[in-house]
Design an enzyme around this catalytic site. Sequence first.
Site, PDB file in Angstrom:
ATOM      1  N   ASP A   1       0.850  -1.188   0.000  1.00  0.00           N
ATOM      2  CA  ASP A   1       0.000   0.000   0.000  1.00  0.00           C
ATOM      3  C   ASP A   1       0.887   1.240   0.000  1.00  0.00           C
ATOM      4  O   ASP A   1       1.775   1.360   0.839  1.00  0.00           O
ATOM      5  CB  ASP A   1      -0.885  -0.033   1.258  1.00  0.00           C
ATOM      6  CG  ASP A   1      -1.736   1.213   1.398  1.00  0.00           C
ATOM      7  OD1 ASP A   1      -1.998   1.862   0.372  1.00  0.00           O
ATOM      8  OD2 ASP A   1      -2.136   1.523   2.533  1.00  0.00           O
TER       9      ASP A   1
ATOM     10  N   ASP B   1      -4.320   3.756   2.771  1.00  0.00           N
ATOM     11  CA  ASP B   1      -5.738   3.380   2.949  1.00  0.00           C
ATOM     12  C   ASP B   1      -5.898   1.911   3.342  1.00  0.00           C
ATOM     13  O   ASP B   1      -7.010   1.409   3.455  1.00  0.00           O
ATOM     14  CB  ASP B   1      -6.561   3.710   1.694  1.00  0.00           C
ATOM     15  CG  ASP B   1      -6.178   2.841   0.506  1.00  0.00           C
ATOM     16  OD1 ASP B   1      -5.204   2.058   0.601  1.00  0.00           O
ATOM     17  OD2 ASP B   1      -6.850   2.941  -0.539  1.00  0.00           O
TER      18      ASP B   1
ATOM     19  N   ASP C   1      -1.772  -1.164  -3.754  1.00  0.00           N
ATOM     20  CA  ASP C   1      -2.116  -0.392  -4.943  1.00  0.00           C
ATOM     21  C   ASP C   1      -0.976  -0.414  -5.959  1.00  0.00           C
ATOM     22  O   ASP C   1       0.100  -0.979  -5.703  1.00  0.00           O
ATOM     23  CB  ASP C   1      -2.502   1.041  -4.560  1.00  0.00           C
ATOM     24  CG  ASP C   1      -1.478   1.679  -3.624  1.00  0.00           C
ATOM     25  OD1 ASP C   1      -0.271   1.478  -3.853  1.00  0.00           O
ATOM     26  OD2 ASP C   1      -1.882   2.371  -2.661  1.00  0.00           O
TER      27      ASP C   1
ATOM     28  N   ASP D   1      -4.715 -10.343 -15.847  1.00  0.00           N
ATOM     29  CA  ASP D   1      -5.740 -11.350 -15.611  1.00  0.00           C
ATOM     30  C   ASP D   1      -6.917 -11.042 -16.537  1.00  0.00           C
ATOM     31  O   ASP D   1      -7.341  -9.896 -16.638  1.00  0.00           O
ATOM     32  CB  ASP D   1      -6.194 -11.273 -14.141  1.00  0.00           C
ATOM     33  CG  ASP D   1      -6.403 -12.636 -13.534  1.00  0.00           C
ATOM     34  OD1 ASP D   1      -7.199 -13.404 -14.098  1.00  0.00           O
ATOM     35  OD2 ASP D   1      -5.774 -12.932 -12.501  1.00  0.00           O
TER      36      ASP D   1
ATOM     37  N   ASP E   1      -8.848 -16.457 -16.482  1.00  0.00           N
ATOM     38  CA  ASP E   1      -9.591 -16.951 -15.329  1.00  0.00           C
ATOM     39  C   ASP E   1     -10.626 -18.013 -15.735  1.00  0.00           C
ATOM     40  O   ASP E   1     -11.408 -17.774 -16.666  1.00  0.00           O
ATOM     41  CB  ASP E   1     -10.311 -15.747 -14.706  1.00  0.00           C
ATOM     42  CG  ASP E   1     -10.856 -16.011 -13.327  1.00  0.00           C
ATOM     43  OD1 ASP E   1     -10.057 -16.265 -12.417  1.00  0.00           O
ATOM     44  OD2 ASP E   1     -12.093 -15.950 -13.155  1.00  0.00           O
TER      45      ASP E   1
ATOM     46  N   GLU F   1      -6.494 -20.800 -16.744  1.00  0.00           N
ATOM     47  CA  GLU F   1      -6.817 -21.470 -15.477  1.00  0.00           C
ATOM     48  C   GLU F   1      -7.961 -22.440 -15.734  1.00  0.00           C
ATOM     49  O   GLU F   1      -9.004 -22.036 -16.245  1.00  0.00           O
ATOM     50  CB  GLU F   1      -7.238 -20.436 -14.425  1.00  0.00           C
ATOM     51  CG  GLU F   1      -7.404 -21.074 -13.056  1.00  0.00           C
ATOM     52  CD  GLU F   1      -8.423 -20.391 -12.163  1.00  0.00           C
ATOM     53  OE1 GLU F   1      -8.365 -20.591 -10.950  1.00  0.00           O
ATOM     54  OE2 GLU F   1      -9.304 -19.660 -12.681  1.00  0.00           O
TER      55      GLU F   1
ATOM     56  N   HIS G   1      -3.319 -17.186  -5.148  1.00  0.00           N
ATOM     57  CA  HIS G   1      -4.234 -16.428  -4.293  1.00  0.00           C
ATOM     58  C   HIS G   1      -5.477 -17.218  -3.892  1.00  0.00           C
ATOM     59  O   HIS G   1      -6.281 -16.728  -3.113  1.00  0.00           O
ATOM     60  CB  HIS G   1      -4.640 -15.141  -5.018  1.00  0.00           C
ATOM     61  CG  HIS G   1      -5.469 -15.432  -6.234  1.00  0.00           C
ATOM     62  ND1 HIS G   1      -4.956 -16.096  -7.338  1.00  0.00           N
ATOM     63  CD2 HIS G   1      -6.773 -15.180  -6.522  1.00  0.00           C
ATOM     64  CE1 HIS G   1      -5.918 -16.236  -8.233  1.00  0.00           C
ATOM     65  NE2 HIS G   1      -7.024 -15.688  -7.764  1.00  0.00           N
ATOM     66  N   ASP G   2      -5.660 -18.405  -4.451  1.00  0.00           N
ATOM     67  CA  ASP G   2      -6.832 -19.229  -4.123  1.00  0.00           C
ATOM     68  C   ASP G   2      -6.492 -20.427  -3.253  1.00  0.00           C
ATOM     69  O   ASP G   2      -7.370 -21.243  -2.960  1.00  0.00           O
ATOM     70  CB  ASP G   2      -7.458 -19.780  -5.414  1.00  0.00           C
ATOM     71  CG  ASP G   2      -8.059 -18.704  -6.293  1.00  0.00           C
ATOM     72  OD1 ASP G   2      -8.524 -17.683  -5.753  1.00  0.00           O
ATOM     73  OD2 ASP G   2      -8.058 -18.891  -7.523  1.00  0.00           O
TER      74      ASP G   2
HETATM   75  C1  GLC Z   1     -10.657 -17.998 -10.345  1.00  0.00           C
HETATM   76  C2  GLC Z   1      -9.891 -17.006  -9.519  1.00  0.00           C
HETATM   77  C3  GLC Z   1     -10.587 -16.847  -8.206  1.00  0.00           C
HETATM   78  C4  GLC Z   1     -11.975 -16.315  -8.453  1.00  0.00           C
HETATM   79  C5  GLC Z   1     -12.728 -17.187  -9.454  1.00  0.00           C
HETATM   80  C6  GLC Z   1     -13.897 -16.450 -10.004  1.00  0.00           C
HETATM   81  O1  GLC Z   1     -10.657 -19.260  -9.803  1.00  0.00           O
HETATM   82  O2  GLC Z   1      -8.569 -17.407  -9.412  1.00  0.00           O
HETATM   83  O3  GLC Z   1      -9.887 -16.005  -7.326  1.00  0.00           O
HETATM   84  O4  GLC Z   1     -12.685 -16.267  -7.259  1.00  0.00           O
HETATM   85  O5  GLC Z   1     -11.950 -17.534 -10.556  1.00  0.00           O
HETATM   86  O6  GLC Z   1     -13.472 -15.410 -10.832  1.00  0.00           O
END
Ligand code: GLC
Length: 565
Positions: free
Chosen positions: A31, A35, A39, A108, A210, A264, A337-338
């Site tokens: 950041d 905030d 960013d 993305d 995605d 993905e 991140h998932d």
């Molecule tokens: C993908 C992303 C995830 C998101 C999902 C819906 O799996 O990596 O973070 O919640 O798609 O967009």
Amino acid sequence: MNTYSNSEASVKREFWKEAVVYQIYPRSFKDSDGDGVGDIQGIIEKLDYLKELGVDVIWLSPVYKSPNDDNGYDISDYEDIMDEFGTMHDWEQLLAGLHERGIKLMMDLVVNHTSDEHPWFIESKNNPDGEYGDYYIWRDAHSDGSLPNNWESFFSGNVWEYSEERGQYYLHLFSKKQPDLNWENPKVRQAVYKMMKFWLDKGVDGFRMDVINLISKVEGLPSNGTEEIADGSMYYVDGPRIHEFLREMNEEVLSNYDMMTVGEMPGVTVEEAKKYTAEERKELQMIFQFEHMRVDAGEGGKWDIVPWTLPQLKEVMHKWQIGLADKGWNSLYLNNHDQPRMVSRFGHDGEYRIPSAKLLGTLLHTLKGTPYIYQGEELGMTNVAFDTIDQYKDIESLNMYVERVTEKKADPDQVLSMIQRRGRDNARTPVQWDATENAGFTNGTPWIGVNPNYTQINAEQQLDDADSVFRYYQKLIALRKQYPILTYGDYELLLPDHEQLYMYTRTLGEDTWLIVHNFSTEPTDFDLSSYTGDQQATLILSNYPEENADLAHLRPYESKIYAYN
Ligand code: GLC
């Protein structure tokens, strides 16, 4: 040299095969304005850090305008930047800063769905006969009033939401604020391609797509069985028109740019993956598969946590290594991140945190495929265990909690413990930059709690320590640049059933490398000469600071790379 010959075939050299990719989840990276939310200027502050690490490509999780129901994966304007992250000008500065350092930028691309606040959706619900009427998947209830089908959403509950305005239901595989686009409509596809060109013409170097294998749904959207709610994935994973759509996208957009693509693909099989990534089919370069993310999940899926074993993990990885050996290409990841932090899941986040983080890094950089590092992985960041549910922010975890605790009366402590182990927020706590308050992530109040272990685990400390996880990752990345065998060498698995050792060779021309990892808190017998015979072996890298005097064992979580010829 533009090709490498190995035993199978002559392999074409490609930047994206040799590259190491680093994923930034902007909300949690850095950041700059206090905030509490990461960013773009925060990322810009850390460009030299990324350069020092040595990565070639940044995959930036979504920075587009979004109401943040799913932290940017719900986009309300594809061609503008989220206010909390900055402006288009900041983004242009980021791109220029990366390019000056020889680093590429992969954005993305979230086009299975938009936000329900996207103007397309607002038009679609208010004006069924208008230009956007058919942009989403609208259905009436059945005559008995039941929902159009019984599919379950990834984020709990069913996939249908009623729109008062339109008097119909719309389909959402994710949250109700993420309506699925109707890819059957050629206008939707053209609008997506146009948006892709907008970013490519601004200079982006690629897309991470995605859930891209979910965009084609089986006609008629049939229910799965007669239960009220059931998994519908067989009706939309690798759906009937998916290859057609990707080839069209390739022809209209991808093939006209020098760029990287990774799709993905939850639920993808090896057979389908070959089709997605075989060069001559002109679809994508590589994909993320999920099978190894299921070795510790039982029949009940993601939240049904079971112990994993090393032979199982090897079996899955092996299947993909072999499956895409001659056609297609693997992406290599153990967290993002998932997913929970890899060191907590596949390594040891206590006493052996450092060697096990290095071991997992070694695995990712020495299997065949393109490695993806998730922010903080290069520091050996761990899972967090928040004490109360209100400290968690992720919609997936929160919806699951409400469903199980409020509706199904499950034990709240047990559900909390599942979230502590498996929840996506494990990966989303702020990057630990230094030992000052809030780990140096923000001067304000962070949007999600910082992992309290930041005083021990942080970038500042690791940059000063020649034996840190960060310094070791630097070596791994440099090694891939120096030795093409790590990118192009053939792979062969040894000892598939061994419970502690994960061992394989890579071979290119006359050279063979043997890579061995001890996935155990105990020393494990290992006799190098039984593999190398009388050939001279040279130690290329190991993850312990000092040489192992005892050559008959590997120490806990020790990894070694040997070369011989
Ligand atoms: C993908 C992303 C995830 C998101 C999902 C819906 O799996 O990596 O973070 O919640 O798609 O967009």
